[in-house]
Write a protein that holds these residues in place. Sequence first.
Motif, PDB file in Angstrom:
ATOM      1  N   PRO A  80       0.820  -1.220   0.000  1.00 46.00           N
ATOM      2  CA  PRO A  80       0.000   0.000   0.000  1.00 46.00           C
ATOM      3  C   PRO A  80       0.851   1.267   0.000  1.00 46.00           C
ATOM      4  CG  PRO A  80      -0.722  -1.511   1.734  1.00 46.00           C
ATOM      5  CD  PRO A  80       0.521  -2.072   1.144  1.00 46.00           C
ATOM      6  N   LEU A  81       1.967   1.223   0.707  1.00 45.37           N
ATOM      7  CA  LEU A  81       2.837   2.397   0.729  1.00 45.37           C
ATOM      8  C   LEU A  81       3.438   2.658  -0.649  1.00 45.37           C
ATOM      9  CD1 LEU A  81       4.677   1.729   4.104  1.00 45.37           C
ATOM     10  CD2 LEU A  81       2.824   3.343   3.673  1.00 45.37           C
ATOM     11  N   MET A  82       3.802   1.607  -1.337  1.00 47.94           N
ATOM     12  CA  MET A  82       4.358   1.767  -2.680  1.00 47.94           C
ATOM     13  C   MET A  82       3.309   2.326  -3.640  1.00 47.94           C
ATOM     14  SD  MET A  82       7.514   1.012  -2.629  1.00 47.94           S
ATOM     15  CE  MET A  82       7.873   0.829  -4.358  1.00 47.94           C
ATOM     16  N   GLN A  83       2.052   1.880  -3.504  1.00 46.38           N
ATOM     17  CA  GLN A  83       0.991   2.404  -4.362  1.00 46.38           C
ATOM     18  C   GLN A  83       0.799   3.899  -4.112  1.00 46.38           C
ATOM     19  OE1 GLN A  83      -2.337  -0.120  -3.424  1.00 46.38           O
ATOM     20  NE2 GLN A  83      -1.767  -1.659  -4.942  1.00 46.38           N
ATOM     21  N   GLN A  84       0.822   4.305  -2.852  1.00 42.75           N
ATOM     22  CA  GLN A  84       0.680   5.726  -2.531  1.00 42.75           C
ATOM     23  C   GLN A  84       1.844   6.519  -3.112  1.00 42.75           C
ATOM     24  OE1 GLN A  84       0.363   5.957   1.712  1.00 42.75           O
ATOM     25  NE2 GLN A  84      -1.736   5.181   1.765  1.00 42.75           N
ATOM     26  N   MET A  85       3.052   5.977  -2.996  1.00 41.19           N
ATOM     27  CA  MET A  85       4.220   6.673  -3.535  1.00 41.19           C
ATOM     28  C   MET A  85       4.139   6.785  -5.057  1.00 41.19           C
ATOM     29  SD  MET A  85       6.033   7.723  -1.075  1.00 41.19           S
ATOM     30  CE  MET A  85       7.530   8.155  -1.883  1.00 41.19           C
ATOM     31  N   GLU A  86       3.643   5.749  -5.724  1.00 39.27           N
ATOM     32  CA  GLU A  86       3.505   5.808  -7.177  1.00 39.27           C
ATOM     33  C   GLU A  86       2.492   6.870  -7.586  1.00 39.27           C
ATOM     34  OE1 GLU A  86       2.591   1.853  -8.437  1.00 39.27           O
ATOM     35  OE2 GLU A  86       4.632   1.136  -8.090  1.00 39.27           O
ATOM     36  N   ILE A  87       1.385   6.974  -6.842  1.00 44.20           N
ATOM     37  CA  ILE A  87       0.374   7.995  -7.138  1.00 44.20           C
ATOM     38  C   ILE A  87       0.979   9.381  -6.965  1.00 44.20           C
ATOM     39  CG2 ILE A  87      -1.774   9.021  -6.289  1.00 44.20           C
ATOM     40  CD1 ILE A  87      -2.689   6.115  -5.656  1.00 44.20           C
ATOM     41  N   ARG A  88       1.695   9.573  -5.857  1.00 42.64           N
ATOM     42  CA  ARG A  88       2.310  10.887  -5.618  1.00 42.64           C
ATOM     43  C   ARG A  88       3.370  11.203  -6.664  1.00 42.64           C
ATOM     44  NH1 ARG A  88       3.443  11.855   0.593  1.00 42.64           N
ATOM     45  NH2 ARG A  88       3.210  14.008  -0.043  1.00 42.64           N
ATOM     46  N   LEU A  89       4.110  10.193  -7.092  1.00 38.25           N
ATOM     47  CA  LEU A  89       5.118  10.400  -8.129  1.00 38.25           C
ATOM     48  C   LEU A  89       4.465  10.797  -9.440  1.00 38.25           C
ATOM     49  CD1 LEU A  89       8.068  10.265  -8.985  1.00 38.25           C
ATOM     50  CD2 LEU A  89       7.738   7.843  -9.464  1.00 38.25           C
ATOM     51  N   ASP A  90       3.358  10.125  -9.788  1.00 38.07           N
ATOM     52  CA  ASP A  90       2.629  10.490 -11.009  1.00 38.07           C
ATOM     53  C   ASP A  90       2.131  11.926 -10.944  1.00 38.07           C
ATOM     54  OD1 ASP A  90       3.073   7.978 -12.059  1.00 38.07           O
ATOM     55  OD2 ASP A  90       1.086   7.198 -11.493  1.00 38.07           O
ATOM     56  N   GLN A  91       1.599  12.332  -9.776  1.00 40.21           N
ATOM     57  CA  GLN A  91       1.121  13.705  -9.615  1.00 40.21           C
ATOM     58  C   GLN A  91       2.274  14.697  -9.755  1.00 40.21           C
ATOM     59  OE1 GLN A  91      -0.737  13.526  -5.774  1.00 40.21           O
ATOM     60  NE2 GLN A  91      -2.691  12.781  -6.592  1.00 40.21           N
ATOM     61  N   GLU A  93       5.039  14.237 -11.439  1.00 39.79           N
ATOM     62  CA  GLU A  93       5.442  14.280 -12.849  1.00 39.79           C
ATOM     63  C   GLU A  93       4.490  15.148 -13.668  1.00 39.79           C
ATOM     64  OE1 GLU A  93       5.621  10.159 -13.932  1.00 39.79           O
ATOM     65  OE2 GLU A  93       7.681   9.938 -13.219  1.00 39.79           O
ATOM     66  N   LEU A  94       3.196  15.074 -13.384  1.00 39.39           N
ATOM     67  CA  LEU A  94       2.235  15.922 -14.090  1.00 39.39           C
ATOM     68  C   LEU A  94       2.509  17.396 -13.804  1.00 39.39           C
ATOM     69  CD1 LEU A  94      -1.078  13.910 -13.601  1.00 39.39           C
ATOM     70  CD2 LEU A  94       0.242  14.196 -15.707  1.00 39.39           C
ATOM     71  N   ARG A  95       2.796  17.708 -12.547  1.00 42.95           N
ATOM     72  CA  ARG A  95       3.103  19.103 -12.192  1.00 42.95           C
ATOM     73  C   ARG A  95       4.369  19.578 -12.874  1.00 42.95           C
ATOM     74  NH1 ARG A  95       1.905  18.637  -5.749  1.00 42.95           N
ATOM     75  NH2 ARG A  95      -0.352  18.520  -5.908  1.00 42.95           N
ATOM     76  N   ILE A  96       5.374  18.723 -12.926  1.00 44.39           N
ATOM     77  CA  ILE A  96       6.635  19.101 -13.580  1.00 44.39           C
ATOM     78  C   ILE A  96       6.402  19.329 -15.072  1.00 44.39           C
ATOM     79  CG2 ILE A  96       8.892  18.206 -14.253  1.00 44.39           C
ATOM     80  CD1 ILE A  96       9.036  16.913 -11.455  1.00 44.39           C
ATOM     81  N   ASP A  97       5.601  18.467 -15.693  1.00 49.16           N
ATOM     82  CA  ASP A  97       5.288  18.649 -17.113  1.00 49.16           C
ATOM     83  C   ASP A  97       4.577  19.980 -17.344  1.00 49.16           C
ATOM     84  OD1 ASP A  97       6.433  16.226 -17.707  1.00 49.16           O
ATOM     85  OD2 ASP A  97       4.527  15.131 -17.804  1.00 49.16           O
ATOM     86  N   GLU A  98       3.619  20.308 -16.475  1.00 49.22           N
ATOM     87  CA  GLU A  98       2.886  21.578 -16.602  1.00 49.22           C
ATOM     88  C   GLU A  98       3.842  22.759 -16.439  1.00 49.22           C
ATOM     89  OE1 GLU A  98       0.077  24.427 -17.157  1.00 49.22           O
ATOM     90  OE2 GLU A  98      -0.116  22.289 -17.552  1.00 49.22           O
ATOM     91  N   LEU A  99       4.732  22.676 -15.464  1.00 49.33           N
ATOM     92  CA  LEU A  99       5.706  23.756 -15.277  1.00 49.33           C
ATOM     93  C   LEU A  99       6.638  23.863 -16.481  1.00 49.33           C
ATOM     94  CD1 LEU A  99       6.628  23.319 -11.511  1.00 49.33           C
ATOM     95  CD2 LEU A  99       5.297  25.164 -12.537  1.00 49.33           C
ATOM     96  N   GLY A 100       7.011  22.725 -17.054  1.00 51.51           N
ATOM     97  CA  GLY A 100       7.859  22.757 -18.250  1.00 51.51           C
ATOM     98  C   GLY A 100       7.154  23.439 -19.404  1.00 51.51           C
ATOM     99  N   ARG A 101       5.851  23.157 -19.570  1.00 50.68           N
ATOM    100  CA  ARG A 101       5.092  23.829 -20.636  1.00 50.68           C
ATOM    101  C   ARG A 101       5.018  25.336 -20.380  1.00 50.68           C
ATOM    102  NH1 ARG A 101       2.259  18.954 -20.376  1.00 50.68           N
ATOM    103  NH2 ARG A 101       0.727  19.713 -18.880  1.00 50.68           N
ATOM    104  N   ARG A 102       4.834  25.710 -19.122  1.00 48.42           N
ATOM    105  CA  ARG A 102       4.777  27.147 -18.806  1.00 48.42           C
ATOM    106  C   ARG A 102       6.105  27.834 -19.097  1.00 48.42           C
ATOM    107  NH1 ARG A 102       1.569  27.674 -13.043  1.00 48.42           N
ATOM    108  NH2 ARG A 102      -0.445  26.892 -13.776  1.00 48.42           N
ATOM    109  N   VAL A 103       7.198  27.174 -18.727  1.00 44.18           N
ATOM    110  CA  VAL A 103       8.520  27.760 -18.985  1.00 44.18           C
ATOM    111  C   VAL A 103       8.741  27.911 -20.487  1.00 44.18           C
ATOM    112  CG1 VAL A 103      11.005  27.279 -18.838  1.00 44.18           C
ATOM    113  CG2 VAL A 103       9.567  27.003 -16.822  1.00 44.18           C
TER     114      VAL A 103
END
Length: 161
Positions: A80-91, A93-103
């Motif tokens: 369960p901890l690994m699943q939570q970490m994967e979800i947070r990692l995906d989130q 990555e999405l934020r980093i992608d959005e910031l990259g598009r903004r830059v």
Amino acid sequence: MIDVSAIGWKEAALLALVILATYMGYALMRLSTLNARREQPAPEPLADPDPPTIVPAAPALGPDDIEALLDTLLDRRLAPLMQQMEIRLDQAELRIDELGRRVETVNQLPPVAPQYSEALSLAARGLSAEDIADQCEMSVGEAELVRTLAKSRGMGGGEET
């Protein structure tokens, strides 16, 4: 001499389990001898007693079995901890992608003259043209132009107050 730094967590857990099992065996042996001393042996009857029932002992676990058991327990606990970490990692990555598009968007915009950069940041925060003109010592017309530029860049510049 054993290099203690080379022992991993699995080996340490196995060692702790072996020590615990040894101690439990020793404690049970001492307890049974103490109980035997306390009880007075009853006189043995002259007739033949029932033959003793032999109970098969539980099979001893080998190191591989214990390691497999520990792995199973850890997997159950960590899944369960690994699943939570994967979800947070995906989130993330999405934020980093959005910031990259903004830059990339900001880098594609033409540069702003230095004297207007503060006015542009104030317009992005939604200040009125009059407030921008007062703070940046420029005309209201220039401030309105800066607000329009901020709107066209998607930086805010909400309705005038």
